[in-house]
Scaffold this motif. Structure first.
Motif, PDB file in Angstrom:
ATOM      1  N   UNK A 118       0.829  -1.173  -0.036  1.00  0.00           N
ATOM      2  CA  UNK A 118      -0.280  -0.103   0.055  1.00  0.00           C
ATOM      3  C   UNK A 118       0.951   0.975   0.167  1.00  0.00           C
ATOM      4  N   UNK A 119       1.816   1.111   0.641  1.00  0.00           N
ATOM      5  CA  UNK A 119       2.710   2.279   0.561  1.00  0.00           C
ATOM      6  C   UNK A 119       3.436   2.701  -0.640  1.00  0.00           C
ATOM      7  N   UNK A 120       3.814   1.660  -1.510  1.00  0.00           N
ATOM      8  CA  UNK A 120       4.237   1.648  -2.773  1.00  0.00           C
ATOM      9  C   UNK A 120       2.859   2.332  -3.776  1.00  0.00           C
ATOM     10  N   UNK A 121       1.698   1.850  -3.635  1.00  0.00           N
ATOM     11  CA  UNK A 121       0.562   2.270  -4.262  1.00  0.00           C
ATOM     12  C   UNK A 121       0.332   3.823  -4.024  1.00  0.00           C
ATOM     13  N   UNK A 122       0.327   4.044  -2.706  1.00  0.00           N
ATOM     14  CA  UNK A 122       0.277   5.617  -2.254  1.00  0.00           C
ATOM     15  C   UNK A 122       1.284   6.489  -2.866  1.00  0.00           C
ATOM     16  N   UNK A 123       2.500   6.152  -3.064  1.00  0.00           N
ATOM     17  CA  UNK A 123       3.512   6.757  -3.380  1.00  0.00           C
ATOM     18  C   UNK A 123       3.619   7.018  -5.089  1.00  0.00           C
ATOM     19  N   UNK A 124       3.025   6.114  -5.592  1.00  0.00           N
ATOM     20  CA  UNK A 124       2.736   5.905  -6.961  1.00  0.00           C
ATOM     21  C   UNK A 124       1.793   7.094  -7.458  1.00  0.00           C
ATOM     22  N   UNK A 125       0.512   7.002  -6.635  1.00  0.00           N
ATOM     23  CA  UNK A 125      -0.418   7.832  -6.600  1.00  0.00           C
ATOM     24  C   UNK A 125      -0.270   9.363  -6.496  1.00  0.00           C
ATOM     25  N   UNK A 126       0.617   9.451  -5.432  1.00  0.00           N
ATOM     26  CA  UNK A 126       1.225  10.885  -5.471  1.00  0.00           C
ATOM     27  C   UNK A 126       1.994  11.321  -6.522  1.00  0.00           C
ATOM     28  N   UNK A 127       2.922  10.585  -6.926  1.00  0.00           N
ATOM     29  CA  UNK A 127       3.785  11.175  -8.115  1.00  0.00           C
ATOM     30  C   UNK A 127       2.817  11.172  -9.302  1.00  0.00           C
ATOM     31  N   UNK A 128       1.871  10.405  -9.505  1.00  0.00           N
ATOM     32  CA  UNK A 128       1.054  10.580 -10.813  1.00  0.00           C
ATOM     33  C   UNK A 128      -0.045  11.834 -10.571  1.00  0.00           C
TER      34      UNK A 128
END
Length: 186
Positions: A118-128
């Protein structure tokens, strides 16, 4: 190509702006400063436009209904003094007093959802999200201030570079973010 497991979490959660229907009081990630921020400060910062908080919730919960927060991150505008960046990077920048950036101020995952990427998913969402916003407002880089070396290593594994002499402060140029997303979509 997305790492194995990320697709599962992307289907299981929805990321949305923090609202009154989110149960902030029950959130616990095991880091008191991150727990307290969500419980006591995030909504005030959002109302006063100091940061925007985005939360991960169970995708099966209808939008707008009371729900637990599974993780969150905050974004705000930021400015980097060119002298803070590595010399090889500043040579290519215009001579402005501040480089426009976005600050990923906090990122936390509930203890109940650790190990699910989930941390990875949150980071990728923030970058996007920052990449999309950069079409309307100038953003050259995204900056994070990691709480500890484990968090700094997490960001470094996603191509964030450490500021010279500051092992817990990292950045990633938006150009590298754009290239990563365009190669993932090929």
């Amino acid at each position: 190509m997305p790492p194995t497991g990320r697709r599962d979490i992307r289907d299981a959660v929805r990321i949305e702006a923090l609202g009154g229907h989110h149960d902030r009081a029950a959130f616990t990630c095991g880091v008191e400063v991150l727990d307290d921020y969500l419980r006591r400060q995030a909504s005030q910062d959002q109302l006063r436009k100091f940061s925007a908080c985005h939360v991960a919730v169970d995708a099966a919960t209808p939008a707008g209904t009371p729900t637990a927060v599974l993780g969150y991150y905050t974004l705000s505008t930021y400015g980097i003094r060119p002298g803070e960046l590595p010399a090889d990077m500043t040579r290519r920048l215009p001579r402005y007093p501040v480089v426009p950036a976005a600050l990923l101020g906090r990122l936390a995952v509930a203890c109940s959802h650790r190990g699910m990427r989930l941390g990875e998913h949150l980071l990728i969402d923030a970058l996007a999200r920052v990449l999309r916003l950069s079409k309307d407002i100038a953003v050259h880089a995204i900056v994070v201030d990691a709480l500890d070396s484990t968090a700094a290593d997490f960001y470094a594994s996603y191509c964030f570079q450490r500021f010279p002499g500051e092992p817990l402060r990292l950045f990633r140029s938006l150009a590298t973010v754009a290239r990563a997303f365009s190669s993932e979509n090929r």
